[in-house]
Motif scaffolding. Structure first.
Motif, PDB file in Angstrom:
ATOM      1  N   GLU A 222      16.899   5.749  67.288  1.00 43.71           N
ATOM      2  CA  GLU A 222      18.306   5.348  67.310  1.00 43.71           C
ATOM      3  C   GLU A 222      18.449   4.239  68.341  1.00 43.71           C
ATOM      4  OE1 GLU A 222      20.251   6.575  65.163  1.00 43.71           O
ATOM      5  OE2 GLU A 222      19.230   8.425  64.548  1.00 43.71           O
ATOM      6  N   LEU A 223      19.215   3.203  67.999  1.00 43.11           N
ATOM      7  CA  LEU A 223      19.331   2.052  68.889  1.00 43.11           C
ATOM      8  C   LEU A 223      20.774   1.606  69.055  1.00 43.11           C
ATOM      9  CD1 LEU A 223      16.549   1.236  66.860  1.00 43.11           C
ATOM     10  CD2 LEU A 223      16.241   0.008  68.998  1.00 43.11           C
ATOM     11  N   GLU A 224      20.999   0.865  70.125  1.00 45.31           N
ATOM     12  CA  GLU A 224      22.296   0.234  70.375  1.00 45.31           C
ATOM     13  C   GLU A 224      22.075  -1.239  70.677  1.00 45.31           C
ATOM     14  OE1 GLU A 224      26.157   0.409  73.428  1.00 45.31           O
ATOM     15  OE2 GLU A 224      24.422   1.702  73.750  1.00 45.31           O
ATOM     16  N   ASP A 225      22.769  -2.092  69.943  1.00 48.50           N
ATOM     17  CA  ASP A 225      22.711  -3.528  70.196  1.00 48.50           C
ATOM     18  C   ASP A 225      23.493  -3.810  71.468  1.00 48.50           C
ATOM     19  OD1 ASP A 225      23.005  -6.309  70.251  1.00 48.50           O
ATOM     20  OD2 ASP A 225      22.992  -6.450  68.068  1.00 48.50           O
ATOM     21  N   ARG A 226      22.806  -4.238  72.499  1.00 46.53           N
ATOM     22  CA  ARG A 226      23.449  -4.462  73.791  1.00 46.53           C
ATOM     23  C   ARG A 226      24.341  -5.692  73.814  1.00 46.53           C
ATOM     24  NH1 ARG A 226      19.027  -2.944  78.563  1.00 46.53           N
ATOM     25  NH2 ARG A 226      19.460  -0.694  78.533  1.00 46.53           N
ATOM     26  N   GLU A 231      25.721   0.409  66.882  1.00 46.94           N
ATOM     27  CA  GLU A 231      24.677   1.430  66.827  1.00 46.94           C
ATOM     28  C   GLU A 231      24.009   1.412  65.458  1.00 46.94           C
ATOM     29  OE1 GLU A 231      26.597   5.082  67.815  1.00 46.94           O
ATOM     30  OE2 GLU A 231      26.760   4.595  69.948  1.00 46.94           O
ATOM     31  N   PHE A 232      22.703   1.573  65.446  1.00 47.02           N
ATOM     32  CA  PHE A 232      21.948   1.584  64.184  1.00 47.02           C
ATOM     33  C   PHE A 232      20.644   2.322  64.419  1.00 47.02           C
ATOM     34  CE2 PHE A 232      20.483  -1.985  66.594  1.00 47.02           C
ATOM     35  CZ  PHE A 232      19.170  -2.219  66.226  1.00 47.02           C
ATOM     36  N   GLY A 233      19.860   2.498  63.370  1.00 51.77           N
ATOM     37  CA  GLY A 233      18.600   3.209  63.495  1.00 51.77           C
ATOM     38  C   GLY A 233      17.504   2.560  62.689  1.00 51.77           C
ATOM     39  N   VAL A 234      16.270   2.930  63.011  1.00 52.06           N
ATOM     40  CA  VAL A 234      15.093   2.418  62.313  1.00 52.06           C
ATOM     41  C   VAL A 234      14.196   3.600  61.951  1.00 52.06           C
ATOM     42  CG1 VAL A 234      13.096   0.875  62.405  1.00 52.06           C
ATOM     43  CG2 VAL A 234      15.179   0.275  63.658  1.00 52.06           C
ATOM     44  N   ASP A 235      13.779   3.658  60.696  1.00 53.21           N
ATOM     45  CA  ASP A 235      12.828   4.671  60.243  1.00 53.21           C
ATOM     46  C   ASP A 235      11.432   4.071  60.195  1.00 53.21           C
ATOM     47  OD1 ASP A 235      14.667   6.798  59.775  1.00 53.21           O
ATOM     48  OD2 ASP A 235      15.303   5.820  57.915  1.00 53.21           O
TER      49      ASP A 235
END
Length: 536
Positions: A222-226, A231-235
């Motif tokens: 799970e990530l957050e664009d600073r 917020e988004f995610g990568v599989d």
């Protein structure tokens, strides 16, 4: 600088070479399942992503800050065999380092690396004698197949001609050997570009806020664009933790009970204006194991480094007054006082070396790469040397290919079948590029200044011509960013459109040399921010 604040971004058509927007990149990252997600955009993560993409894998790379934003742009800027390793009998290691150094400086990135002569002064009462150091530099050059000449000993008078600020009191002799030098931030950035050219999807300023699990296995993040808080995610089938000094922090997200795997050593450096030209570097023995460097670099002088254990937050690492005093005091063994005035200091920086966990003096620890596999299947890798960044990338890929269950594509191209010396983008003779830039294209208007042409050639290689075309099409971009630096405004626009620059620090500290020269004024910073804001 109103003429520059509204410089439009390059077109989004692929032929323009412009990068996708952050939103487009986030969408690409969110909608696919990648073979490999690399978390960490230091040179170790970048090199692994490059080699993984070359092997045919679907690769994603993210970093919470900028590419090479921490330790990878805080090195001593050297590609070297490791002269001090000869003391411990690590002959094979030195030979391997030399192989990688020569490959990078001659076949992979001759436009980003340059040969540098080193003088190793032998003072009365010093830790080593002239005969020992003379034999040492001869052996060192032999392990490099004498590709940089034969290590030898010269007189103090001869050395003083090349290094006018060399201290000659009690100087008995000077041993000579050769290594190479680079701008580490630019080398890292070109490697990111190579990874993208090979198919990797990359995003900086994207922080991991958590890991994704499937039946107890780590299968993404799970990530957050600073930059905007999105917020988004990568599989991914496999996640590689390459976060350097933060490697154990991420391991705790996989397993709160994970034991520490590394320790950290801080290395600080100072950058000073030069009082006179230097045609060689100084490598001065401080004791049996440590050497302090005085390196001509980017038309300035780079001094360092320190080596002490660090136990604080990696984000808080900084140069202290104690570090500054130590660096200047140690430099004074071989550098005259007038070159060591604090008034000449333009910048200071510190980085963290990642060392294997355990006791002992950090200055004697080997710069080994530490690889661990967590209970959730995440592979963590940290440590090593800038010189061997390609070798580390290949080694990590070989380990990934051998993991039980073969989580990566079984039909991936083995490392052994890939070209061993794949060049980085822009490969060209810097002298030839500079000559062509100075010759111009027959267009009206002033010719490019010699220092700007040389700077472009040695930081971009043949990609310099893209920057030159931008300057020709918009004369405002041909202006210098600061009168005392070689950079022009076209480089700022280029950093924005083609080199993932998101912040003023990205541009001023890592895409250009304005910050290290002490020239990143408030006015220049504001103008850079205005140009970055006019992205699309």
């Amino acid at each position: 600088m109103t003429t520059l604040q509204s410089v439009p971004a390059l077109g989004t058509h692929p032929a323009s070479g412009s990068l996708p927007s952050r939103a487009e990149t986030r969408e690409r990252l969110s909608e696919a399942t990648y073979d490999l997600l690399v978390i960490g955009g230091g040179i170790l993560g970048i090199s692994t992503a490059w080699h993984a993409a070359q092997s045919g894998l679907r690769v994603a790379l993210v970093d919470a800050g900028d590419f090479a934003g921490a330790t990878s742009s805080a090195s001593s800027k050297l590609l070297h065999g490791g002269l001090r390793y000869l003391q411990t009998g690590a002959v094979k290691l030195v030979a391997e380092n030399h192989f990688e150094r020569r490959a990078v400086s001659r076949q992979v990135a001759p436009h980003l690396a340059n040969p540098l002569t080193f003088y190793l002064p032998v003072y009365k009462g010093g830790p080593h004698g002239a005969a020992k150091l003379g034999a040492g530099v001869f052996a060192y050059s032999a392990l490099s197949a004498f590709g940089d000449g034969v290590g030898h000993v010269i007189s103090p008078a001869r050395a003083r001609r090349d290094v006018p600020e060399l201290r000659t009191d009690n100087l008995k002799a000077v041993a000579v050997y050769g290594d190479d030098q680079m701008n580490d931030a630019r080398m890292a950035l070109m490697t990111v570009r190579a990874a993208v050219d090979a198919g990797a999807v990359v995003l900086n300023h994207a922080a991991v806020t958590g890991l994704r699990f499937t039946r107890g296995r780590v299968t993404g993040a799970e990530l957050e664009d600073r930059q905007d808080g999105t917020e988004f995610g990568v599989d991914a089938r496999l996640v590689l933790n390459a976060t350097g000094p933060w490697v154990d922090h991420l391991r705790k997200l996989e397993d709160p009970n994970a034991a520490p795997s590394i320790r950290l050593s801080k290395g600080a450096h100072l950058v000073l204006k030069r009082t006179r030209p230097w045609r060689a570097a100084l490598a001065t023995p401080i004791d049996k194991y440590r050497i302090t460097f005085a390196l001509p670099w980017e038309d300035m002088l780079l001094l360092g480094t320190t080596d002490e254990e660090y136990e604080g937050d990696p984000a808080d690492v900084a140069v202290t007054e104690k570090d500054t005093a130590q660096i200047l005091d140690e430099a004074a063994f071989s550098v005259r006082d007038q070159q060591l005035s604090r008034d000449l200091i333009t910048y200071s920086f510190a980085g963290l070396r990642v060392l294997p966990g355990g006791p002992g003096d950090t200055s004697k620890a080997k710069r080994e790469t530490v690889v661990t596999e967590g209970r959730g299947g995440m592979l963590s890798v940290a440590g090593g040397k800038w010189t061997t960044f390609r070798h580390i990338g290949r080694t990590v890929m070989n380990k990934l290919a051998e993991l039980p269950g073969h989580p990566l594509a079984e039909d991936m191209e083995p490392m052994a079948r890939l070209p061993r010396k794949m060049p980085l983008p822009g490969i060209a003779s810097p002298n030839a590029v500079a000559h062509r830039l100075l010759a111009g294209g027959g267009t009206p208007g002033p010719r490019m200044a010699a220092d700007t042409a040389r700077h472009l050639a040695t930081h971009y290689g043949s990609l310099s011509f893209d920057i030159a075309r931008m300057a020709e099409e918009n004369p405002a971009l041909a202006e210098r960013v600061h009168p005392d630096a070689p950079e022009i405004w076209a480089q700022v626009a280029y950093a924005r459109d083609r080199e993932w620059a998101e912040t003023a620090d990205d541009v001023l500290r890592r895409r250009t040399t304005l910050t290290i020269r002490g020239l990143a004024t408030d006015e220049i910073r504001a103008d850079v921010e205005a140009m970055l804001a006019d992205r699309r």
